[in-house]
Design a protein around this motif. Sequence first.
Motif, short mmCIF file in Angstrom:
data_model
loop_
_atom_site.label_atom_id
_atom_site.label_comp_id
_atom_site.label_asym_id
_atom_site.label_seq_id
_atom_site.Cartn_x
_atom_site.Cartn_y
_atom_site.Cartn_z
N GLU A 180 0.86 -1.19 0.00
CA GLU A 180 0.00 0.00 0.00
C GLU A 180 0.89 1.23 0.00
OE1 GLU A 180 -3.85 1.85 2.33
OE2 GLU A 180 -2.83 0.11 3.15
N LYS A 181 0.84 2.00 -1.08
CA LYS A 181 1.65 3.21 -1.21
C LYS A 181 0.80 4.41 -0.83
CE LYS A 181 4.78 5.76 -4.06
NZ LYS A 181 5.13 6.62 -2.97
N VAL A 182 1.22 5.12 0.20
CA VAL A 182 0.50 6.31 0.64
C VAL A 182 0.85 7.44 -0.32
CG1 VAL A 182 0.17 7.94 2.52
CG2 VAL A 182 0.52 5.52 3.02
N THR A 183 -0.17 8.04 -0.92
CA THR A 183 0.05 9.08 -1.93
C THR A 183 -0.21 10.49 -1.42
OG1 THR A 183 -2.19 8.78 -2.77
CG2 THR A 183 -0.44 7.50 -3.83
N ARG A 236 -2.15 13.15 1.99
CA ARG A 236 -3.01 13.34 3.15
C ARG A 236 -4.42 13.64 2.68
NH1 ARG A 236 -2.95 17.18 8.34
NH2 ARG A 236 -4.93 16.73 8.63
N ARG A 287 -8.92 7.34 8.93
CA ARG A 287 -8.10 7.09 7.74
C ARG A 287 -7.92 8.41 7.00
NH1 ARG A 287 -6.33 2.68 4.62
NH2 ARG A 287 -6.15 3.22 2.45
N PHE A 324 -5.63 9.54 5.03
CA PHE A 324 -4.64 9.50 3.96
C PHE A 324 -5.23 8.80 2.75
CE2 PHE A 324 -3.96 5.73 6.52
CZ PHE A 324 -3.79 4.72 5.59
N SER A 363 -4.25 6.34 -0.59
CA SER A 363 -3.23 5.37 -0.95
C SER A 363 -3.70 4.53 -2.13
CB SER A 363 -2.91 4.45 0.23
OG SER A 363 -4.06 3.71 0.58
N THR A 364 -2.74 3.84 -2.72
CA THR A 364 -3.04 2.85 -3.75
C THR A 364 -2.52 1.51 -3.25
OG1 THR A 364 -0.97 3.27 -4.91
CG2 THR A 364 -2.89 4.51 -5.65
N ARG A 365 -3.25 0.46 -3.53
CA ARG A 365 -2.89 -0.86 -3.04
C ARG A 365 -2.67 -1.79 -4.22
NH1 ARG A 365 -6.79 -3.06 1.57
NH2 ARG A 365 -6.23 -1.07 2.46
#
Length: 157
Positions: A51-54, A56, A121, A123, A125-127
């Motif tokens: 999971e890349k946090v992209t 806020r 949650r 933030f 993100s993409t998973r």
Amino acid sequence: MTASVSMPTGGVQVGSYDTYEQAQAAVDYLSDQKFAVENVTIIGSDLRSVEKVTGRLTMGRAVAAGAAAGAWWGLFVGLLLGIFATDGGGWIGSVLLGLAVGLVFGAVFGGMGYAATQGRRDFVSTRTIVAGRYDVMCNPAHAEEARAHLARFSLRG
């Protein structure tokens, strides 16, 4: 004997690669060599979720994203309703009304969705699911031919 994930029933490993792109290139090479690729399977092993946090997530971003999504749906509905307009002014009115209503409803629902999370949650993100390795498996009747082609493939570069 039961089948495992890395060795399905009737399958023989003819290649193993670190990335999906390498495995895909190997199968593409087999196809270029006129090999019957319907006998081939790519199996990813050692799966993990990444999971890349992209960024806020704030109320403003949630409302803006909802408004944008709603505007697209509103535009779509407006265009559909515009088909039944008898003149150009009615068509433009339908499109603009659909766009405006979609924008407002999207913004409202985007804000409500964000508020419902109560900050749990904050933030975006993409998973993705990635594998540790990718095995190219082949029907045993065609495995030796596939191995010979892939040996030439590995010598190319």
